[in-house]
Enzyme design. Structure first.
Site, short mmCIF file in Angstrom:
data_model
loop_
_atom_site.label_atom_id
_atom_site.label_comp_id
_atom_site.label_asym_id
_atom_site.label_seq_id
_atom_site.Cartn_x
_atom_site.Cartn_y
_atom_site.Cartn_z
N ILE A 636 3.98 51.41 5.54
CA ILE A 636 4.29 49.85 5.32
C ILE A 636 3.40 49.73 3.50
O ILE A 636 2.28 49.41 3.93
CB ILE A 636 3.67 48.58 6.07
N THR A 641 5.77 40.86 2.35
CA THR A 641 7.58 41.87 2.41
C THR A 641 7.67 42.19 2.72
O THR A 641 9.00 42.28 3.63
CB THR A 641 7.10 42.43 0.78
N GLY A 710 14.85 47.46 5.56
CA GLY A 710 15.55 46.38 5.22
C GLY A 710 16.71 45.78 6.33
O GLY A 710 16.84 44.85 6.36
N GLU A 711 16.84 47.30 7.26
CA GLU A 711 17.61 46.90 8.32
C GLU A 711 17.54 47.20 9.82
O GLU A 711 17.75 46.52 10.32
CB GLU A 711 19.30 48.50 8.07
MO1 MOS Z 1 22.71 46.65 2.84
S1 MOS Z 1 23.96 46.29 4.72
O1 MOS Z 1 22.96 48.56 2.58
O2 MOS Z 1 22.63 45.91 1.70
#
Ligand code: MOS
Length: 744
Positions: A636, A641, A710-711
């Site tokens: 990390i 963030t 992000g996902e």
């Molecule tokens: Mo992500 S859905 O690849 O911005």
């Protein structure tokens, strides 16, 4: 200079935070030039058919109107399909072309672009444009189109089709005693970022353009617009320094870019086009998905078969695809697996990636089915997951580069207090509120892309690190500054990160959670190259104390290059830069992911999500009171963030479970809740306690050990909540969002 290294791994505050909260961070619609004109798009009012005529008379005589573009008077465009495919993340098919011809492919498609002296005059005049159509009956419901579903499509670049079947899932299921086969639906969703879609084109004279557009990667709109309009790439610069949320919506260029640029060239003036909130619902969305999951197991919980079939909506003109079912062959150990993925065409705009595309939907169905199976077995849902823990990726028959999901289960369960849960549905209550607790697993691919980076040190000891990626709010500026500060041993206040400009080194669009690993490693290799250059300059100084030193003999700290063996022998950064003969020293480098490693190992991020809900028994109102999301995602880089990424993903999971649903009127084919009032997203009152845990995970897929975040936060979150709702109420809802009407 204080001893603060390493910055990487700490919760360093956002380096762009002050710019954002003081309004100095400029977004695409905030750039200005003298003589700028303003455009507004006119949406089609039918969903399928053709334009017979457009009446521009009222709009033309409205105040301030300068021009109106339609398919009949637009500038010449190339005939060929070819240039339109130059979008770097296009999907198979024939991309939408705004103002191209009289065909209407979906409701809200732009049929005209009004240009005026002010934004308000353009909006007003756009409202005066009327059209007559030859309308056909649209289909906007994937359930109606499912009988025409097909799977013989050209695969989308980078998206693997379902793996071939292994074992015999069908026969195993048939012969099994303990089994279930259920259908699931997750409603279509739109991204709804705060920032509206916008493009500002600055006419620099003589055909040169600076384009400020909302994008997840400046090179994609640049390549696309140059190809589509036949522009000289040397005369086009695209910037996107700040992005107010995207979630996948602007991985591909949208129509605002094309029509605004076309207009600027035609008028030889600067143009700004900002779409309305309603128009944000006429592009890119998470497709309506119908799924069936069949599971069978032995009495001890060992899975014997998994079958997963998904039918997903796409547009009439492109085959948008996601790896929706693939996860079901990967998360659990199972010898008999059958996965099938189909598309069904409806009269809508092409769907697009939206946070954890495919996984958010497919893992949701799998994880609700796993919960159902746990009740059939009378087994704790977490025990069932552990019983079927996958030690290798069975889809690709590869070991994992790292997988600390067991630690995530254990730490998440501990933090949540899972062992105190009474497993019987409807067994926990507090007054008139039923309490439910559920859990789920999440999984997402850890990807990387080839990526350029640049590092520049001035004689004053200021470092700039730069690359053409985007910071869509994820914290990219901050992690790049941290990496740069650590590499040169600098105070982070002496480091500036730059992204979002085609004048910077090459970067792909920022998506798929590959941004940190790709851009981060690119800046890292650029800093190494910079250190080589600085050392070369230092060695060349007259009587240099570092005359024979190579990189492994020196350290970079406190503004000096020092011999490790004798720190009295050093050259200051300033002397090294001056010795180079230029005002600063700069180095560019490419990060190339290790293909050999990727050939040997499968890399994924994982999560264990635990959710608690309270359900008002009389009103059916569900509140998510607690979520614990334990994440295994490698190193990390920034705890602050990173935590925000997971919080955001979990909140979108709450939306998927309980609130979000884009609704089309079936007769008109139009989104009827195309606004933030009627498209329900979680608001502050819907979000209570969310705990994020990052478990230790040592990964070797790249030198930073980063997997991306992000996902993963959204994957499994909706299923954990849906499972908690079942535990609270005893009612299994397989059609998300779980709105009040489905519980009463
Ligand atoms: Mo992500 S859905 O690849 O911005």
């Amino acid at each position: 200079m204080s001893n603060v290294h390493p910055y990487v791994g700490r919760a360093h505050p956002r380096v762009d935070g002050a710019l954002k909260v003081t309004g100095r961070a400029k977004y695409a619609a905030e750039f200005f030039a003298d003589g700028m004109v303003y455009a507004a798009a006119v949406p089609a009012t039918i969903a399928k058919g053709r334009i017979v005529s457009i009446d521009l008379s009222a709009a033309k005589s409205a105040p301030g109107v300068i021009d109106i573009l339609t398919h009949e008077n637009r500038p010449e465009l190339p005939d060929s399909d070819e240039p339109y495919l130059n979008d770097m993340v296009a999907v198979p098919g024939s991309p939408f072309r705004a103002l191209y011809n009289d065909r209407i492919l979906y409701s809200g498609q732009p049929i005209a672009l009004v240009v005026a002296d002010t934004h308000e005059n353009a909006r007003h005049a756009a409202s005066l444009v009327t059209a007559t159509y030859e309308a056909e009956t649209p289909t906007v419901d994937v359930a109606e189109a499912r009988h025409e579903a097909y799977d013989t499509f050209e695969p989308r670049d980078g998206i693997p089709p379902p793996p071939p079947p292994r074992g015999d899932a069908e026969a195993t299921f048939k012969g099994a005693d303990i089994k279930l086969s259920e259908s699931y639906r997750v409603a279509p969703e739109h991204h709804n970022p705060m920032e509206l879609m916008a493009t500002t084109v600055i006419w620099e004279g003589d055909g040169a353009l600076t384009i400020h557009t909302k994008t997840q990667g400046v090179n994609n709109p640049k390549n696309y617009i140059c190809a589509v309009l036949g522009l000289d790439p040397g005369k086009v610069r695209v910037t996107s320094p700040f992005v107010g949320g995207a979630f996948g919506m602007v991985l591909r260029p949208q129509y605002d870019l094309l029509v605004a640029t076309m207009t600027a060239i035609k008028l030889e003036r600067s143009v700004r086009l900002v779409l309305t909130r309603g128009q944000m619902y006429t592009m890119g969305w998470r497709p309506d998905t119908l799924q069936t999951v069949a599971l069978s197991a032995k009495e001890d919980g060992e899975l014997t078969s998994i079958s997963h079939h998904a039918i997903q909506a796409t547009s009439q003109f492109e085959d948008y695809q996601e790896p929706t079912v693939n996860w079901s062959g990967l998360i659990y150990d199972c010898p008999n697996v059958s996965l099938k993925y189909e598309l069904a065409k409806i009269d809508v705009s092409t769907p697009s990636d939206m946070r954890a595309p495919g996984a958010a939907l497919g893992v949701c169905a799998l994880e609700i089915a796993m919960d159902e199976l746990s009740y059939r077995l009378g087994m704790d849902p977490l025990e069932l997951r552990l019983k079927n823990y996958a030690e290798k990726d069975q889809n690709d028959d590869k070991p994992f580069s790292s997988k600390e999901l067991k630690a995530a289960y254990a730490q998440g369960a501990e933090q949540f207090g899972w062992k105190d849960r009474d497993s019987r549905p409807r067994s926990m209550r507090d007054g008139k509120e039923l309490i439910g607790q559920g859990m789920a697993t999440g999984c997402w691919e850890a990807m990387m892309q080839p990526h350029g980076g640049r590092a520049t040190l001035s004689a004053e000891g200021k470092l700039e690190v730069a690359c053409g990626t985007a910071d869509i709010g994820t914290g990219t500026y901050t992690i790049l500054a941290q990496i740069g500060a650590d590499a040169l041993g600098l105070d982070i206040d002496d480091v500036t990160a730059r992204v979002g400009d085609t004048s910077l080194p090459m970067a792909p669009p920022e998506g798929g959670s590959w941004g940190a690993a790709s851009a981060g490693n690119a800046v890292r290799v650029a800093c190494t190259a910079l250190k080589e250059e600085l050392l070369k300059a230092a060695r060349g100084l007259h009587d240099s104390p570092l005359a024979n030193a190579s990189l492994e003999h020196v350290s970079f700290a406190n503004g000096k290059i020092s011999l490790v063996s004798d720190d009295e022998k050093f050259v200051t950064f300033g002397d090294a830069v001056r010795g180079s003969g230029s005002a600063d020293v700069t180095a560019e480098a490419m990060f190339e992911p290790d293909e050999d490693f990727a050939g040997k190992y499968a890399s994924y991020t994982h999560s264990a999500v635990f959710a608690e809900v309270r359900v008002d028994e009389q009103l059916g109102v569900v509140r998510v009171t607690r979520i614990v999301s334990a994440i295994a995602a490698g190193k990390i880089l920034n705890l602050a963030t990173a935590r925000s990424q997971i919080l955001g993903g979990v909140v979108m999971g709450i939306g998927m479970a309980l609130h979000e649903e884009t609704m089309w009127d079936k007769a008109l084919g139009r989104v009827v809740n195309a606004n933030l009032g009627e498209y329900h997203m979680p608001a502050h009152a819907d979000v209570q306690n969310i705990d994020v845990i990052f478990v230790e995970e040592d990964d070797k897929a790249n030198p930073l050990g980063v997997k991306g975040l992000g996902e993963i936060g959204i994957v499994g979150a909706a299923a954990a909540i849906a499972n908690a709702v079942f535990h609270a109420t005893g009612k299994r809802v397989r059609d998300l969002p779980i709105t009040i009407d489905k519980l009463l």
